[in-house]
Design a protein around this motif. Structure first.
Motif, PDB file in Angstrom:
ATOM      1  N   THR A  18       0.810  -1.223   0.000  1.00 60.64           N
ATOM      2  CA  THR A  18       0.000   0.000   0.000  1.00 60.64           C
ATOM      3  C   THR A  18       0.839   1.268   0.000  1.00 60.64           C
ATOM      4  O   THR A  18       0.327   2.349   0.278  1.00 60.64           O
ATOM      5  N   MET A  19       2.118   1.151  -0.319  1.00 55.71           N
ATOM      6  CA  MET A  19       2.996   2.319  -0.231  1.00 55.71           C
ATOM      7  C   MET A  19       2.572   3.441  -1.187  1.00 55.71           C
ATOM      8  O   MET A  19       2.572   4.614  -0.794  1.00 55.71           O
ATOM      9  N   GLY A  52       8.857   1.906   0.554  1.00 57.36           N
ATOM     10  CA  GLY A  52       8.570   1.002  -0.541  1.00 57.36           C
ATOM     11  C   GLY A  52       7.616  -0.068  -0.075  1.00 57.36           C
ATOM     12  O   GLY A  52       7.307  -0.169   1.115  1.00 57.36           O
ATOM     13  N   ASP A  53       7.124  -0.848  -1.023  1.00 61.41           N
ATOM     14  CA  ASP A  53       6.275  -1.967  -0.660  1.00 61.41           C
ATOM     15  C   ASP A  53       7.126  -3.056  -0.024  1.00 61.41           C
ATOM     16  O   ASP A  53       8.219  -3.369  -0.515  1.00 61.41           O
ATOM     17  N   MET A 107       1.659   7.065   0.225  1.00 60.56           N
ATOM     18  CA  MET A 107       2.422   8.251  -0.157  1.00 60.56           C
ATOM     19  C   MET A 107       1.528   9.307  -0.817  1.00 60.56           C
ATOM     20  O   MET A 107       1.682  10.502  -0.560  1.00 60.56           O
ATOM     21  N   GLU A 108       0.605   8.861  -1.661  1.00 61.61           N
ATOM     22  CA  GLU A 108      -0.313   9.808  -2.306  1.00 61.61           C
ATOM     23  C   GLU A 108      -1.218  10.467  -1.265  1.00 61.61           C
ATOM     24  O   GLU A 108      -1.501  11.659  -1.345  1.00 61.61           O
ATOM     25  N   HIS A 109      -1.635   9.705  -0.260  1.00 64.20           N
ATOM     26  CA  HIS A 109      -2.449  10.258   0.821  1.00 64.20           C
ATOM     27  C   HIS A 109      -1.647  11.283   1.629  1.00 64.20           C
ATOM     28  O   HIS A 109      -2.122  12.390   1.899  1.00 64.20           O
ATOM     29  N   TRP A 110      -0.430  10.921   2.027  1.00 66.23           N
ATOM     30  CA  TRP A 110       0.399  11.847   2.812  1.00 66.23           C
ATOM     31  C   TRP A 110       0.722  13.097   2.005  1.00 66.23           C
ATOM     32  O   TRP A 110       0.789  14.197   2.550  1.00 66.23           O
ATOM     33  N   HIS A 111       0.920  12.939   0.697  1.00 70.97           N
ATOM     34  CA  HIS A 111       1.167  14.089  -0.179  1.00 70.97           C
ATOM     35  C   HIS A 111      -0.049  15.014  -0.168  1.00 70.97           C
ATOM     36  O   HIS A 111       0.094  16.237  -0.107  1.00 70.97           O
ATOM     37  N   ASP A 113      -3.022   6.782  11.074  1.00 75.36           N
ATOM     38  CA  ASP A 113      -3.651   6.947   9.768  1.00 75.36           C
ATOM     39  C   ASP A 113      -4.240   5.616   9.310  1.00 75.36           C
ATOM     40  O   ASP A 113      -4.113   4.595   9.997  1.00 75.36           O
ATOM     41  N   ARG A 114      -4.903   5.616   8.181  1.00 77.06           N
ATOM     42  CA  ARG A 114      -5.597   4.397   7.729  1.00 77.06           C
ATOM     43  C   ARG A 114      -4.637   3.273   7.358  1.00 77.06           C
ATOM     44  O   ARG A 114      -5.066   2.130   7.153  1.00 77.06           O
ATOM     45  N   PHE A 115      -3.334   3.568   7.303  1.00 74.92           N
ATOM     46  CA  PHE A 115      -2.333   2.551   6.994  1.00 74.92           C
ATOM     47  C   PHE A 115      -1.708   1.976   8.265  1.00 74.92           C
ATOM     48  O   PHE A 115      -0.848   1.123   8.192  1.00 74.92           O
TER      49      PHE A 115
END
Length: 138
Positions: free
Chosen positions: A14-15, A67-68, A19-23, A127-129
């Motif tokens: 889910t990396m 990374g994944d 990353m897109e979420h944190w961005h 967070d959701r991760f």
């Protein structure tokens, strides 16, 4: 090249989404390289071409890289309290904005953002991760 240190996180497939979420939450410059984007000869494993080989989110506050995770048979939990990312903001309102964005994105409160016994403000959000974000401000 100047020396630096960055937080590195491996997530179970889910990396890119993280990353897109944190961005979206924190802004900055995001770079994502997938295994299929570059010939990775000599690897001791065969990753999926769309798996994230390396990603960086460069913000004013610092760098998150990751990374994944490669499935090596080990079960490494993501959610825990042995680590966290500590984000120190200039104001409590700025921290509240980031916290709300993480909550809106599916996160949960670990510790409410409140006045801290040592002065200033402090709180935690998962967070959701499953990554714990601690926020501190004066």
């Amino acid at each position: 090249m100047a020396q630096s240190i960055a937080t590195y996180i491996a997530l179970p497939g889910t990396m890119a989404e993280a990353m897109e979420h944190w961005h979206a939450v924190f802004g900055g410059d995001l770079e994502i390289m997938r295994y299929g984007d570059s010939p990775m000869e000599g690897m001791p494993f065969t990753p999926a071409p769309d798996a994230v080989a390396h990603a960086t989110l460069t913000m004013n506050a610092g760098v998150i890289a990751g990374g994944d995770a490669v499935d090596d048979g080990n079960d490494y939990p993501v959610r825990g309290t042995a680590y966290s990312l500590l984000y120190t903001t200039d104001t409590a309102d700025e921290a509240r904005e980031y916290i709300q964005k993480l909550l809106d994105g599916g996160g949960t409160v670990g510790m409410p953002f409140e006045p801290a016994p040592w002065g200033g403000w402090y709180g935690q959000v998962f967070d959701r991760f499953g990554v714990m974000w601690a926020f501190s401000s004066e």
